[in-house]
Design a protein around this motif. Structure first.
Motif, mmCIF file in Angstrom:
data_model
loop_
_atom_site.group_PDB
_atom_site.id
_atom_site.type_symbol
_atom_site.label_atom_id
_atom_site.label_comp_id
_atom_site.label_asym_id
_atom_site.label_seq_id
_atom_site.Cartn_x
_atom_site.Cartn_y
_atom_site.Cartn_z
ATOM 1 N N ALA A 6 0.834 -1.205 0.000
ATOM 2 C CA ALA A 6 0.000 0.000 0.000
ATOM 3 C C ALA A 6 0.865 1.250 0.000
ATOM 4 N N VAL A 7 1.936 1.234 0.788
ATOM 5 C CA VAL A 7 2.846 2.386 0.829
ATOM 6 C C VAL A 7 3.551 2.538 -0.510
ATOM 7 N N ARG A 8 4.004 1.437 -1.089
ATOM 8 C CA ARG A 8 4.693 1.475 -2.386
ATOM 9 C C ARG A 8 3.783 2.088 -3.461
ATOM 10 N N GLU A 9 2.521 1.677 -3.451
ATOM 11 C CA GLU A 9 1.560 2.189 -4.434
ATOM 12 C C GLU A 9 1.377 3.698 -4.282
ATOM 13 N N GLN A 10 1.189 4.158 -3.051
ATOM 14 C CA GLN A 10 1.026 5.589 -2.808
ATOM 15 C C GLN A 10 2.309 6.358 -3.114
ATOM 16 N N LEU A 11 3.441 5.771 -2.753
ATOM 17 C CA LEU A 11 4.725 6.418 -3.028
ATOM 18 C C LEU A 11 4.943 6.564 -4.527
ATOM 19 N N ASP A 28 11.766 -1.317 -4.630
ATOM 20 C CA ASP A 28 12.378 -1.157 -3.307
ATOM 21 C C ASP A 28 13.851 -0.770 -3.367
ATOM 22 N N GLU A 29 14.591 -1.333 -4.312
ATOM 23 C CA GLU A 29 16.031 -1.074 -4.383
ATOM 24 C C GLU A 29 16.382 0.210 -5.136
ATOM 25 N N ALA A 30 15.392 0.871 -5.726
ATOM 26 C CA ALA A 30 15.650 2.102 -6.478
ATOM 27 C C ALA A 30 16.131 3.211 -5.544
ATOM 28 N N VAL A 31 17.208 3.875 -5.940
ATOM 29 C CA VAL A 31 17.762 4.988 -5.168
ATOM 30 C C VAL A 31 16.952 6.238 -5.491
ATOM 31 N N LEU A 32 16.477 6.901 -4.453
ATOM 32 C CA LEU A 32 15.616 8.067 -4.647
ATOM 33 C C LEU A 32 16.286 9.138 -5.507
ATOM 34 N N LYS A 33 17.567 9.415 -5.273
ATOM 35 C CA LYS A 33 18.270 10.422 -6.073
ATOM 36 C C LYS A 33 18.305 10.034 -7.548
ATOM 37 N N ASP A 34 18.447 8.734 -7.827
ATOM 38 C CA ASP A 34 18.454 8.263 -9.215
ATOM 39 C C ASP A 34 17.095 8.441 -9.882
ATOM 40 N N LEU A 35 16.051 8.516 -9.072
ATOM 41 C CA LEU A 35 14.704 8.750 -9.595
ATOM 42 C C LEU A 35 14.424 10.242 -9.776
ATOM 43 N N GLY A 36 15.381 11.086 -9.413
ATOM 44 C CA GLY A 36 15.218 12.529 -9.566
ATOM 45 C C GLY A 36 14.767 13.243 -8.314
ATOM 46 N N VAL A 68 13.795 3.607 -2.173
ATOM 47 C CA VAL A 68 12.342 3.478 -2.064
ATOM 48 C C VAL A 68 12.007 2.577 -0.875
ATOM 49 N N GLY A 69 12.748 1.493 -0.719
ATOM 50 C CA GLY A 69 12.524 0.584 0.405
ATOM 51 C C GLY A 69 12.677 1.271 1.744
ATOM 52 N N ASP A 70 13.640 2.181 1.848
ATOM 53 C CA ASP A 70 13.815 2.943 3.089
ATOM 54 C C ASP A 70 12.561 3.766 3.396
ATOM 55 N N ALA A 71 12.005 4.395 2.367
ATOM 56 C CA ALA A 71 10.805 5.221 2.558
ATOM 57 C C ALA A 71 9.617 4.354 2.967
ATOM 58 N N ILE A 72 9.489 3.197 2.338
ATOM 59 C CA ILE A 72 8.403 2.284 2.689
ATOM 60 C C ILE A 72 8.544 1.838 4.145
ATOM 61 N N ALA A 74 10.068 3.356 6.561
ATOM 62 C CA ALA A 74 9.847 4.476 7.479
ATOM 63 C C ALA A 74 8.367 4.621 7.812
ATOM 64 N N VAL A 75 7.511 4.353 6.841
ATOM 65 C CA VAL A 75 6.064 4.463 7.080
ATOM 66 C C VAL A 75 5.527 3.211 7.773
ATOM 67 N N THR A 76 5.907 2.030 7.283
ATOM 68 C CA THR A 76 5.342 0.800 7.847
ATOM 69 C C THR A 76 5.845 0.508 9.251
ATOM 70 N N ARG A 77 7.017 1.024 9.598
ATOM 71 C CA ARG A 77 7.591 0.782 10.926
ATOM 72 C C ARG A 77 7.500 2.017 11.820
#
Length: 94
Positions: A6-11, A28-36, A68-72, A74-77
């Protein structure tokens, strides 16, 4: 507690709006900076995640997000903490 999917979808939805990333790239393994996602976009993204899931991500948590996994996670935990000075709504008669 929200599920990781659910978090991944919203993110993915938030990242598409904020930095025009293809939702298929939000893995999950995507680096946020690499995504812009720069520091300003990161604040915007995490604020919106917080609004959608009713959580507060403090500055230290936001600064530690790399993937992305770190962000997920952070919300789920999330531990239920609120921003300092946040006003609580009283329950019952005063």
């Amino acid at each position: 507690m929200p599920t990781p999917s659910a978090v991944r979808e919203q993110l993915a939805d938030i990242l598409a709006a904020v930095v025009a990333v293809d939702p298929a790239d939000v893995r999950d393994e995507a680096v946020l900076k690499d995504l812009g996602v720069d520091s300003l976009a990161l604040v915007e993204v995490t604020d919106e995640l917080g609004r959608r899931f009713g959580v507060y991500l403090d500055d230290a948590t936001v600064d530690a997000l790399v993937t992305v996994g770190d962000a997920i996670n952070a919300v789920t935990r999330h531990d239920g903490s609120e921003p300092r000075g946040a006003a609580r709504t009283p329950v019952g008669p005063a």
